[in-house]
Design an enzyme around this catalytic site. Sequence first.
Site, short mmCIF file in Angstrom:
data_model
loop_
_atom_site.label_atom_id
_atom_site.label_comp_id
_atom_site.label_asym_id
_atom_site.label_seq_id
_atom_site.Cartn_x
_atom_site.Cartn_y
_atom_site.Cartn_z
N PHE A 165 0.84 -1.29 0.00
CA PHE A 165 -0.07 -0.06 0.03
C PHE A 165 0.93 1.26 -0.01
O PHE A 165 0.45 2.41 -0.47
CB PHE A 165 -1.07 -0.01 1.25
CG PHE A 165 -0.51 0.57 2.39
CD1 PHE A 165 0.50 -0.14 3.31
CD2 PHE A 165 -0.49 1.91 2.82
CE1 PHE A 165 0.77 0.11 4.29
CE2 PHE A 165 -0.26 2.47 3.93
CZ PHE A 165 0.57 1.49 4.76
N LYS A 166 2.19 1.03 0.33
CA LYS A 166 3.03 2.33 0.53
C LYS A 166 3.13 2.91 -0.91
O LYS A 166 3.41 4.39 -1.04
CB LYS A 166 4.32 2.16 0.92
CG LYS A 166 4.23 1.72 2.59
CD LYS A 166 5.58 1.34 3.23
CE LYS A 166 5.08 1.28 4.66
NZ LYS A 166 4.38 -0.15 5.13
N ASP A 167 2.59 2.35 -1.99
CA ASP A 167 2.86 2.93 -3.32
C ASP A 167 1.88 4.13 -3.29
O ASP A 167 2.02 5.08 -4.26
CB ASP A 167 2.64 1.77 -4.62
CG ASP A 167 3.81 1.09 -4.68
OD1 ASP A 167 4.92 1.36 -4.46
OD2 ASP A 167 3.60 -0.28 -5.00
#
Length: 465
Positions: free
Chosen positions: A111-113
């Site tokens: 999810f960090k993208d």
Amino acid sequence: MRYISTRGSAPALDFENVTLTGLASDGGLYLPEAWPSFSPQEIAALAGLSYVETAVRVMMPFVGDALDEDALRELCTQAYGRFDHDAVTPLIQLDHQHWLLELFHGPTLAFKDVALQLLGLLFERFLSKRDTHITIVGATSGDTGSAAIDAVAGRAKVDIFMLHPEGRVSDVQRRQMTTVLAPNVHNIAIKGSFDDAQAMVKAMFADPDFSGRFQLSAVNSINWARLMAQVVYYFYAAVRLGAPERRIAFAVPTGNFGDVFAGYVAERMGLPVERLIVATNVNDILHRALSTGDYSAGQVVPTATPSMDIQVSSNFERLLFDLGGRDGTALADAMRGFETKRALQLSNAQREGAARLFSSARIDAEAMGHAMRWAHDRAGQVIDPHSAVGLAAARASDVVDVPVVTLATAHPAKFRDAVERATGVRPPLPSRIANLFEREERYDVLPATLADVTGYIAERATPRS
Ligand SMILES: *Cc1c(COP(=O)(O)O)cnc(C)c1O
């Protein structure tokens, strides 16, 4: 929009400067001076909008004059165009009450993208107008490193130095970092632990000569722009499930309290969030803080969910500030106490304020494995261990009559061994990284001593002119 520090004495900044700064000069974290608010009509008007349009509407009040709406739309189109699902963050139904919000369709499968793809573009845009070059230095236990590297690889005026503990990240995670061969990307494997790497990064930031000479910048979740980008998917998912008429609960696998704090921001902005379920693994400082008021750090225990193996959750400070009447002086005192004693007791106001919205659960290895098997056997979904911690907490909660959305934070292929152990299924690598194990790697191995690492960076980074 102006941003103020949780510790009360750093200067207020605008969005552009808060994006480029990271940590405030008084050691605090930046927050908007006031929460923007959306009426039920404005939330209803998000129905049917694309992810990018939702992102523009939700983020515009935070961006203020730093970008006009068309510029923000252009950056979001570019950032989210790199996701391999048209919905960017699709919702998957598991049973009559439970849903997964898949946040892992970006380039590095976590999810960090969602936040870092946008942050990379914001950096480039803001730096293009300035005569400065920045040096990003970070330590990673896996996901942040690959997402940050992908976001800034090949961009002008930015160098990135990413430290990871040698042999202690998965092969997939290491290769996602070390096979990016752009000349501005520098991977360093440290002969030590993640904590050693993190301590060296902190020491570099704390050294005004070094950090000033190379314009050090941070990309961890203390950066406000990252949290802002994460607020978007709470709105996107809730509106799809019936907000503003219907209330929605979210279960969030948590490490540094960044992702779940974005949910808190969404609620402050008017989204009808019934509950935020904070899911921790056995590194349960946040569960203890929310259930008993005891915020005290222990020793980190390694688990199958390495991105949540954290004892000090930086972003919790933002919640304590907002719940404690936004008293920067009092919070600065409390945090100084925490830094020496590694323990802090929440005030009654903070505990009661948190209990209004948050509940929490500590999920051990057995409960995590059980959730992975339930998702697979009952709902046909192979999920990663982090998402499984969230799902276990969601299913254990007492929320009734409203949909519960579990944030699925990583693609199962990123943690293939743990998924295979629990379910017997070995998830294949998605096509975008199918040849990961054939790609050339580049990284250097350094001892875990500050002088070696600063020397390495000083030889390669661009000093302030
Ligand atoms: C970073 C990460 C988390 C924890 O997110 P925080 O914002 O630090 O709470 C959870 N799951 C995965 C897969 C991650 O990469």
